[in-house]
Write a protein that holds these residues in place. Sequence first.
Motif, short mmCIF file in Angstrom:
data_model
loop_
_atom_site.label_atom_id
_atom_site.label_comp_id
_atom_site.label_asym_id
_atom_site.label_seq_id
_atom_site.Cartn_x
_atom_site.Cartn_y
_atom_site.Cartn_z
N THR A 25 1.74 6.48 -6.98
CA THR A 25 0.61 7.30 -7.43
C THR A 25 0.94 8.78 -7.29
O THR A 25 0.68 9.57 -8.20
CB THR A 25 -0.65 6.96 -6.61
OG1 THR A 25 -0.91 5.56 -6.74
CG2 THR A 25 -1.84 7.76 -7.08
N VAL A 26 1.50 9.17 -6.17
CA VAL A 26 1.89 10.57 -5.97
C VAL A 26 2.92 11.00 -7.02
O VAL A 26 2.81 12.08 -7.61
CB VAL A 26 2.43 10.78 -4.53
CG1 VAL A 26 3.09 12.14 -4.38
CG2 VAL A 26 1.31 10.62 -3.52
N CYS A 42 2.42 1.65 -3.47
CA CYS A 42 1.42 2.11 -4.43
C CYS A 42 1.11 3.60 -4.23
O CYS A 42 0.97 4.36 -5.18
CB CYS A 42 0.14 1.29 -4.32
SG CYS A 42 0.32 -0.36 -4.96
N HIS A 43 1.00 3.99 -2.97
CA HIS A 43 0.74 5.41 -2.66
C HIS A 43 1.88 6.29 -3.18
O HIS A 43 1.63 7.33 -3.82
CB HIS A 43 0.57 5.60 -1.15
CG HIS A 43 0.40 7.02 -0.75
ND1 HIS A 43 -0.74 7.73 -1.01
CD2 HIS A 43 1.24 7.87 -0.11
CE1 HIS A 43 -0.60 8.96 -0.57
NE2 HIS A 43 0.59 9.06 0.00
N ALA A 44 3.11 5.89 -2.94
CA ALA A 44 4.26 6.68 -3.38
C ALA A 44 4.31 6.76 -4.91
O ALA A 44 4.58 7.83 -5.48
CB ALA A 44 5.55 6.07 -2.84
N LEU A 56 0.83 -1.21 0.00
CA LEU A 56 0.00 0.00 0.00
C LEU A 56 0.86 1.26 0.00
O LEU A 56 0.57 2.22 -0.71
CB LEU A 56 -0.95 0.00 1.20
CG LEU A 56 -2.14 -0.95 1.11
CD1 LEU A 56 -2.90 -0.97 2.44
CD2 LEU A 56 -3.07 -0.52 -0.01
N LEU A 57 1.90 1.28 0.80
CA LEU A 57 2.79 2.44 0.84
C LEU A 57 3.51 2.64 -0.50
O LEU A 57 3.65 3.76 -0.98
CB LEU A 57 3.81 2.28 1.97
CG LEU A 57 3.27 2.47 3.39
CD1 LEU A 57 4.35 2.13 4.40
CD2 LEU A 57 2.78 3.89 3.57
#
Length: 194
Positions: A34-35, A30-32, A27-28
Amino acid sequence: MQINSTSLFSLQVYEFWTFSTPRIRMLLLCHALTVAVVQTFIFSENRAFARNINFYNVRPPLDPTPFPNSFKCFTCENAGDNYNCNRWAEDKWCPQNTQYCLTVHHFTSHGRSTSITKKCASTSECHFVGCHHSQDSEHTECRSCCEGMICNVELPTNHTNAVFAVMHAQRTSGSRAPALHLPVLSWAFMLLLM
């Protein structure tokens, strides 16, 4: 043994990454990603928008003119390319003792711009338009002058566009030939018919 704040932070990140579940790590990550993708998209959109400015449609703001027949020119000093010169040009009225916009373009024998200067100019500064090749430095200087509101969009690159371009002389209201109006013409035609 002393631990400084950087080492402590690195240790905490290592412990979090090592002891967290694979799902949290995914999740982390993917978040990074995406940003990063969103930021890249936003910056590329702004750059593409900025590169598509049409300098021929630039209209000065409707602020009051400082004197009759006031005008503005693209202005820059030793810019590296024409786009940045026009894009970051100062937006100010030319002084009253100037009548034209001057462009001085220095470029290599391969056509690469090395220096661009644009400014408001007097008649005496526009006497030396044209292109001059320097044998010593293998550079060419082309100068052009034009008359009119922000008319110095393009760069002079050869003898066909390194010119002194002035608008056609406009007639003043006192020198205009008298115009015959339609009622006068119709009255004269009626007299002929009688």
